[in-house]
Every structure is written in C-alpha cells, then in structure tokens.
Design a protein around this motif. Structure first.
Motif, mmCIF file in Angstrom:
data_model
loop_
_atom_site.group_PDB
_atom_site.id
_atom_site.type_symbol
_atom_site.label_atom_id
_atom_site.label_comp_id
_atom_site.label_asym_id
_atom_site.label_seq_id
_atom_site.Cartn_x
_atom_site.Cartn_y
_atom_site.Cartn_z
ATOM 1 N N LYS A 17 1.215 -1.331 -0.188
ATOM 2 C CA LYS A 17 -0.247 -0.532 0.324
ATOM 3 C C LYS A 17 1.081 1.665 -0.187
ATOM 4 C CE LYS A 17 -3.811 -2.105 2.394
ATOM 5 N NZ LYS A 17 -4.806 -1.724 3.566
ATOM 6 N N GLY A 18 0.536 2.057 -0.739
ATOM 7 C CA GLY A 18 1.554 3.655 -0.850
ATOM 8 C C GLY A 18 0.175 4.628 -1.535
ATOM 9 N N ASN A 19 1.120 5.820 -1.143
ATOM 10 C CA ASN A 19 0.781 6.767 -2.099
ATOM 11 C C ASN A 19 1.428 8.061 -2.938
ATOM 12 O OD1 ASN A 19 1.030 7.752 -0.225
ATOM 13 N ND2 ASN A 19 -0.134 8.901 0.698
ATOM 14 N N THR A 20 1.502 8.858 -3.633
ATOM 15 C CA THR A 20 2.544 9.590 -4.913
ATOM 16 C C THR A 20 2.868 10.609 -3.207
ATOM 17 O OG1 THR A 20 1.138 9.295 -6.704
ATOM 18 C CG2 THR A 20 2.706 11.516 -5.644
ATOM 19 N N SER A 21 4.327 10.491 -3.515
ATOM 20 C CA SER A 21 4.659 11.568 -2.555
ATOM 21 C C SER A 21 5.310 12.869 -2.826
ATOM 22 C CB SER A 21 6.486 11.797 -2.902
ATOM 23 O OG SER A 21 7.165 12.032 -2.066
ATOM 24 N N GLN A 22 4.781 13.903 -1.755
ATOM 25 C CA GLN A 22 4.633 15.661 -2.521
ATOM 26 C C GLN A 22 5.561 16.071 -2.730
ATOM 27 O OE1 GLN A 22 1.629 16.978 -2.080
ATOM 28 N NE2 GLN A 22 0.741 14.958 -0.819
ATOM 29 N N TRP A 23 6.734 14.983 -2.969
ATOM 30 C CA TRP A 23 7.898 15.977 -3.791
ATOM 31 C C TRP A 23 7.717 16.189 -5.185
ATOM 32 C CZ3 TRP A 23 12.339 17.394 -2.082
ATOM 33 C CH2 TRP A 23 12.926 17.388 -0.803
ATOM 34 N N VAL A 24 6.841 15.021 -5.541
ATOM 35 C CA VAL A 24 6.237 15.315 -7.526
ATOM 36 C C VAL A 24 5.891 16.378 -7.354
ATOM 37 C CG1 VAL A 24 3.789 14.629 -6.709
ATOM 38 C CG2 VAL A 24 5.524 13.722 -8.922
ATOM 39 N N HIS A 25 5.549 17.052 -6.741
ATOM 40 C CA HIS A 25 4.834 18.579 -6.696
ATOM 41 C C HIS A 25 6.287 19.439 -6.579
ATOM 42 C CE1 HIS A 25 1.409 17.485 -7.876
ATOM 43 N NE2 HIS A 25 1.352 17.023 -6.957
ATOM 44 N N PHE A 26 6.968 19.472 -6.686
ATOM 45 C CA PHE A 26 8.261 20.232 -5.632
ATOM 46 C C PHE A 26 8.471 21.847 -6.635
ATOM 47 C CE2 PHE A 26 13.086 22.001 -6.154
ATOM 48 C CZ PHE A 26 12.957 22.533 -4.248
ATOM 49 N N TRP A 65 -1.579 25.730 -2.240
ATOM 50 C CA TRP A 65 -0.960 24.487 -1.838
ATOM 51 C C TRP A 65 -1.198 23.638 -1.397
ATOM 52 C CZ3 TRP A 65 5.345 25.324 -0.829
ATOM 53 C CH2 TRP A 65 5.586 24.168 0.468
ATOM 54 N N LEU A 66 -2.494 23.754 -0.500
ATOM 55 C CA LEU A 66 -2.918 22.759 0.225
ATOM 56 C C LEU A 66 -4.474 22.399 -0.564
ATOM 57 C CD1 LEU A 66 -4.371 25.366 3.595
ATOM 58 C CD2 LEU A 66 -2.698 23.202 3.231
ATOM 59 N N ILE A 67 -4.570 22.853 -1.718
ATOM 60 C CA ILE A 67 -5.331 22.309 -2.672
ATOM 61 C C ILE A 67 -4.150 21.044 -3.148
ATOM 62 C CG2 ILE A 67 -6.573 22.248 -4.999
ATOM 63 C CD1 ILE A 67 -8.025 24.887 -4.024
ATOM 64 N N ARG A 68 -3.389 21.531 -3.511
ATOM 65 C CA ARG A 68 -2.109 20.627 -4.808
ATOM 66 C C ARG A 68 -2.446 19.065 -3.589
ATOM 67 N NH1 ARG A 68 0.418 19.932 -9.526
ATOM 68 N NH2 ARG A 68 -1.567 21.606 -9.719
ATOM 69 N N TRP A 69 -2.265 19.646 -2.145
ATOM 70 C CA TRP A 69 -1.387 18.740 -1.013
ATOM 71 C C TRP A 69 -2.201 17.648 -0.863
ATOM 72 C CZ3 TRP A 69 -3.597 17.856 3.651
ATOM 73 C CH2 TRP A 69 -2.793 16.806 3.939
ATOM 74 N N TRP A 70 -3.373 18.114 -1.055
ATOM 75 C CA TRP A 70 -4.683 17.585 -0.672
ATOM 76 C C TRP A 70 -5.144 16.319 -1.301
ATOM 77 C CZ3 TRP A 70 -10.154 18.957 1.174
ATOM 78 C CH2 TRP A 70 -10.708 18.587 1.605
ATOM 79 N N VAL A 71 -5.464 17.080 -2.910
ATOM 80 C CA VAL A 71 -5.351 15.961 -3.724
ATOM 81 C C VAL A 71 -4.576 14.673 -4.155
ATOM 82 C CG1 VAL A 71 -5.814 15.869 -6.532
ATOM 83 C CG2 VAL A 71 -6.898 17.676 -5.335
ATOM 84 N N THR A 72 -3.101 15.175 -2.990
ATOM 85 C CA THR A 72 -2.333 13.927 -4.031
ATOM 86 C C THR A 72 -1.939 13.477 -2.572
ATOM 87 O OG1 THR A 72 -0.167 16.054 -4.799
ATOM 88 C CG2 THR A 72 0.183 13.896 -3.788
ATOM 89 N N LYS A 73 -2.802 14.001 -1.608
ATOM 90 C CA LYS A 73 -2.910 13.612 -0.383
ATOM 91 C C LYS A 73 -4.049 11.599 -0.510
ATOM 92 C CE LYS A 73 -0.916 11.584 4.181
ATOM 93 N NZ LYS A 73 0.264 11.187 3.578
ATOM 94 N N CYS A 74 -4.412 12.326 -0.596
ATOM 95 C CA CYS A 74 -5.804 11.652 -1.545
ATOM 96 C C CYS A 74 -5.674 10.484 -2.458
ATOM 97 C CB CYS A 74 -7.123 12.216 -1.815
ATOM 98 S SG CYS A 74 -7.679 13.069 -0.129
ATOM 99 N N THR A 75 -4.887 10.720 -2.982
ATOM 100 C CA THR A 75 -4.831 9.136 -3.951
ATOM 101 C C THR A 75 -4.246 8.178 -3.147
ATOM 102 O OG1 THR A 75 -4.725 11.346 -6.065
ATOM 103 C CG2 THR A 75 -3.440 8.764 -5.780
ATOM 104 N N HIS A 76 -4.660 6.659 -3.440
ATOM 105 C CA HIS A 76 -3.826 5.959 -2.970
ATOM 106 C C HIS A 76 -3.841 4.489 -3.670
ATOM 107 C CE1 HIS A 76 -4.442 7.553 1.279
ATOM 108 N NE2 HIS A 76 -5.379 7.581 0.859
ATOM 109 N N TYR A 77 -3.077 3.676 -3.536
ATOM 110 C CA TYR A 77 -2.992 2.742 -4.105
ATOM 111 C C TYR A 77 -2.730 1.524 -3.485
ATOM 112 C CZ TYR A 77 -0.365 6.027 -7.416
ATOM 113 O OH TYR A 77 -0.153 6.712 -8.489
ATOM 114 N N GLU A 78 -3.279 -0.274 -4.026
ATOM 115 C CA GLU A 78 -3.114 -1.007 -2.936
ATOM 116 C C GLU A 78 -2.548 -1.963 -4.474
ATOM 117 O OE1 GLU A 78 -5.124 -3.843 0.423
ATOM 118 O OE2 GLU A 78 -5.927 -1.728 -0.352
ATOM 119 N N LEU A 79 -2.099 -3.026 -3.995
ATOM 120 C CA LEU A 79 -1.772 -3.722 -5.158
ATOM 121 C C LEU A 79 -1.371 -5.455 -3.807
ATOM 122 C CD1 LEU A 79 0.132 -5.117 -7.100
ATOM 123 C CD2 LEU A 79 2.498 -4.994 -6.120
#
Length: 179
Positions: A17-26, A65-79
């Motif tokens: 389980k994981g999600n996209t890191s916020q580093w992608v939006h540096f 900043w907050l909107i981009r952070w929230w959208v990224t935080k709400c993307t989850h992957y599960e293999l």
C-alpha cells in the motif's frame, strides 16, 4: 455443472500500500513560495494603509498549496495478489481496479531529483480498455514494488491460465509463417 471443473478463487491478500509523494510537486510548491514572497514584499513596500489588505492576498498561494497537497494525499494505491487498486478524489471518491493478468509490461524510472529522496515512477502498460496505461508517480521503494508487481502478475496469469500474445500486423492474404 460439474463442481470439479470450477477452480476455487484464490484468497486475495494485500502485498503493498502506498501513495504518491509530495516531492512530485516540488516545483509547484516552490512557485507558491515565490508568489507568497512577492506578495509579502509588495505589501511591505505599499503604503501602510493598504498593506493589511495586500497581506490578505497571501491566502491565494496558501490555498494553491493546500489544494495540491490534499489532492495528492487522497490518492492511494494498493497492490494485491489479484489487482491493483487506485483510489482517488477528495470529495468524490473513485476506485479504479486493474486485474493483474491484464498487465502487459511495466517500466520503472528514477529521475535524479526523485532518486535523491528514494522515490521513483512505475508505469504499467495494460490490455485494459479503460486504463491502457497506469502511471504511479513518485512512490517509495519503487524497485521493491516493481518486483512484487512482477511476481504477482506472473502468479495471477498462472492461476487464471492466461498468456499474453503479441500479434504483428500481417498481410491479410499472406499465409502464416510456420517455423
């Protein structure tokens, strides 16, 4: 119907389980900081009577900043052993599931900026009609995830007795080559 001809469904278990890191939006976050600094400098230079109103404009880069952070935080992957589940959305949630036996190919890349912080991208090419390409950007332990995905894809293909077949564009009138 003969019950012996039906293969029992394997138990599906979670592998990662994981999600996209916020580093992608540096660069986006850096842009927000530059805008905020510009607003702060502009408000300081302005006449004291209007400076207070100018400082209110700092809400704009903060919201960006907050909107981009929230959208990224709400993307989850599960293999799992059978599927890749991708859950997205802030207010309205969407779940997209990719059956692993449909994965045709996968590629991992680690640009220097992501590699420096231990992240990488994983791109899947699939035979799924709704999602022919799946990109998981800036995920942690990408080599480990790729290896788990590879093993799970092979196991699921074996379990379902499915093989990927490459077909070249042949002349319709030509006889197939046997050899």
């Amino acid at each position: 119907m003969n019950s012996e001809s039906i293969t029992p469904a394997a138990v599906e278990t979670s592998l990662w389980k994981g999600n996209t890191s916020q580093w992608v939006h540096f660069w986006y976050y850096l842009f927000c900081i530059i805008i905020a600094v510009g607003i702060g400098v502009g408000a300081t230079i302005m006449a004291p009577a209007t400076a207070g109103l100018a400082y209110v404009a700092l809400v704009i880069p903060l919201l960006m900043w907050l909107i981009r952070w929230w959208v990224t935080k709400c993307t989850h992957y599960e293999l799992t052993t059978q599927r890749l589940k991708i859950s997205t959305g802030v207010l309205n949630r969407q779940l997209d599931e990719l059956e692993l036996f449909r994965v045709k190919d996968y590629a991992m890349d680690q640009p220097l900026a992501l590699r420096l912080v231990g992240l990488g991208n994983l791109t899947l090419v699939t035979s799924d009609a709704s999602t022919p390409t799946v990109a998981m950007r800036a995920i942690a332990n990408v080599e480990d995830v790729r290896e788990k995905l590879r093993t799970a894809v092979q196991a699921e293909r074996d379990r379902k007795r499915v093989r990927e077949m490459d077909v070249d564009n042949l002349d319709p009138g030509a006889a197939p080559a046997i050899g």
